[in-house]
Write an enzyme that holds these catalytic residues in place. Structure first.
Site, short mmCIF file in Angstrom:
data_model
loop_
_atom_site.label_atom_id
_atom_site.label_comp_id
_atom_site.label_asym_id
_atom_site.label_seq_id
_atom_site.Cartn_x
_atom_site.Cartn_y
_atom_site.Cartn_z
N GLU A 1 0.80 -1.23 0.00
CA GLU A 1 0.00 0.00 0.00
C GLU A 1 0.84 1.29 0.00
OE1 GLU A 1 -2.97 -0.19 3.07
OE2 GLU A 1 -4.00 -1.85 2.10
N GLU B 1 -5.23 -8.65 0.23
CA GLU B 1 -5.86 -8.42 1.53
C GLU B 1 -7.34 -8.17 1.29
OE1 GLU B 1 -4.41 -5.36 4.23
OE2 GLU B 1 -2.34 -5.82 3.72
C1 BG6 Z 1 -4.42 -2.52 5.21
C2 BG6 Z 1 -3.05 -2.73 5.75
O1 BG6 Z 1 -4.54 -1.17 4.96
O2 BG6 Z 1 -5.51 -2.76 6.01
C3 BG6 Z 1 -2.98 -3.48 7.05
O3 BG6 Z 1 -2.17 -3.30 4.81
C4 BG6 Z 1 -4.14 -3.08 7.93
O4 BG6 Z 1 -1.74 -3.21 7.63
C5 BG6 Z 1 -5.43 -3.47 7.23
O5 BG6 Z 1 -4.07 -3.59 9.22
C6 BG6 Z 1 -6.70 -3.18 8.00
O6 BG6 Z 1 -6.78 -1.83 8.33
P1 BG6 Z 1 -6.80 -1.33 9.83
O7 BG6 Z 1 -6.46 0.11 9.77
O8 BG6 Z 1 -8.20 -1.56 10.33
O9 BG6 Z 1 -5.81 -2.14 10.58
#
Ligand code: BG6
Length: 468
Positions: A168, A370
């Site tokens: 990201e 993800e």
């Molecule tokens: C993504 C990242 O943006 O989302 C992760 O690569 C992150 O590191 C995940 O944990 C979920 O977002 P958040 O802010 O709820 O942890």
């Protein structure tokens, strides 16, 4: 008649993503240096939910053996993690032997457990000593990153097949430099774009180092290099004006096309660069940069998908600093929200991303790197055995996998799916507020792991490839 269940191709992989800084813990042991998360935790712990700073991760360095077994038992064949720059190298850029030994051990244990590891090299974890030399605003740090990638490729090149330069890369410019959310909490559109530009150069130098190390035999011949970004398909109102469409062009241009063009064409989108220039944003371009960027073409892409972006024409074309402002948020009245995280749930966005790639980047192979849902106060919903009951997680993943399955049927080159956070982990300044895992981590009981109800469903899907 029973509804036909959708399926995923037999060679479609299903795994999970995690990152070093969110899981490892042991933040100041084994020669690990401070990164910005550690620094921020020390400077202002109140900024972190329940005052839980970066230090513990989810205790992965102590529990990795049981976690790897658990991943395998739940039906997964692979997972992604990241090497922490601040653990692998010392302040002079030399290998930290203890850091290297940990990653060798992790990769060995993963192979023994029957898991392929996807290795990412940077997950928002700027070493603090480099931030003090300018962070991503400095060319020196771009060079330091290039050196770091070279060391990593050569150290682990015979062990690892799937490499990624960044997770990201759009997020640090936005969260740290533009939106004032993460340390050092700046509001400066121009500095954010400098950071974005320098990260693009760093990525490209990393890819060049990978190719060179592979040509010399220091990296496996079957290894691939990629980049991972969070793509946010961008929508506007029904019956949009020209100005609304223009807001879509620039928003998607900065968040999505910038990276897609870089990794497929080795260049940044000209219309976006032109609009930045017209708006008075000066990128720190130097002679020779175009040749560097040209080396940024990758073998495949990871798409992190959580939510779409909805925008409309901005009420004002400049922000409070006189810098350009290209779009305002558009609140879609029909949006279904994950209220815990404030993110819209819109599986169709993943289908649209697949179709966008099939049309505009037809050669590009990709996977969902993800996708997941983080829920607050999950611990309150338990059955008699104490298991967390989380039907919404099954609904979320099912609907996104169905979108992927339809996209593949319509021509998308999507090769796999990683769920974000199989095992609950530390979520930056939200710490352990929103839980993502199919497996609970009990903070009151030594980070103990306990599968949630949804884990059974995951195993069925991962092992059958039928979307139950
Ligand atoms: C993504 C990242 O943006 O989302 C992760 O690569 C992150 O590191 C995940 O944990 C979920 O977002 P958040 O802010 O709820 O942890």
């Amino acid at each position: 008649m029973a509804e036909q269940k959708l399926a995923l191709p037999k060679d479609f992989f299903i795994g999970s993503a995690l990152s070093g800084p969110q899981t490892e813990g042991e933040w100041n042991k084994g020669g690990k240096l401070e990164n910005l998360w550690d620094t921020w935790s020390m400077e202002n712990l109140d900024d972190f939910y329940n005052r839980v700073g970066s230090y513990g991760g989810n205790d992965f360095m102590a529990k990795y053996k049981e976690d790897l077994v658990l991943m395998k038992e739940l039906g997964l064949d692979n997972y992604r993690t990241s090497i922490q720059w601040s653990r692998l190298l010392d302040e002079n850029g030399n290998l930290n032997p203890e850091g290297a030994a940990w990653y060798h051990e992790l990769f060995r244990a993963s192979a023994k457990a029957g898991l392929d590891v996807f290795v990412n090299l940077y997950h928002f974890d700027m070493p603090t000593y480099l931030f003090r030399r300018g962070g991503w605003e400095s060319r020196e740090v771009v060079e330091a990153y290039a050196h770091y990638t070279d060391v990593a490729f050569r150290e682990f090149g015979s062990e690892i097949k799937y490499w990624f330069t960044f997770n990201e890369p759009i997020v640090e410019p936005e969260q740290r430099y533009q939106e004032g959310v993460w340390y050092p909490k700046l509001h400066d559109y121009g500095r954010a774009r400098t950071v974005q530009y320098h990260i693009s150069l760093a990525h490209s130098l990393g890819v060049a180092n990978f190719r060179a190390a592979q040509a010399e035999g220091a990296v496996r011949a079957d290894a691939k290099i990629g980049m991972i970004n969070c793509f946010t398909p961008t929508y506007t109102k029904e019956n949009p004006s020209e100005a609304d469409l223009e807001a879509v062009r620039m928003t998607s241009g900065i968040n999505n096309r910038w990276w897609l063009d870089l990794i497929t064409k080795g260049a940044l989108p000209q219309d976006v660069l032109d609009s930045l220039k017209e708006g008075g944003v000066r990128l720190p371009v130097r002679a020779g940069d175009a040749e560097i960027l040209a080396q940024g073409v990758v073998d495949w892409l990871g798409c992190n998908y959580y939510h779409p972006t909805r925008v409309q024409a901005p009420a004002s074309k400049v922000d409070q600093y006189g810098l350009p402002h290209f779009a305002d948020e558009y609140v879609w009245p029909d949006a279904v929200m994950n209220e815990s995280r404030g993110w819209e749930i819109y599986p169709e966005g993943l289908y649209d991303f697949g179709m966008d790639c099939a049309k505009n980047y037809p050669e590009l192979e990709w996977f969902v790197s993800e996708n997941g849902i983080g829920i607050m106060d999950e611990y309150k919903n338990r059955d008699e055995q104490g298991r967390v009951i989380d039907p919404y997680r099954v609904d979320f993943v099912r609907s996104h996998l169905e979108a992927v399955s339809r996209a593949i049927a319509d021509g998308a080159k999507c090769r796999g799916y990683h769920y974000w956070g199989l095992i609950d982990n530390w979520s930056w300044s939200n710490a352990f507020k929103n839980r993502y895992g199919f497996v609970e981590v009990d903070l009151m009981d030594g980070y103990k792991r306990r599968p949630k109800q949804s884990a059974e469903w995951l195993t069925k899907v991962a092992t059958s490839h039928v979307i139950e």
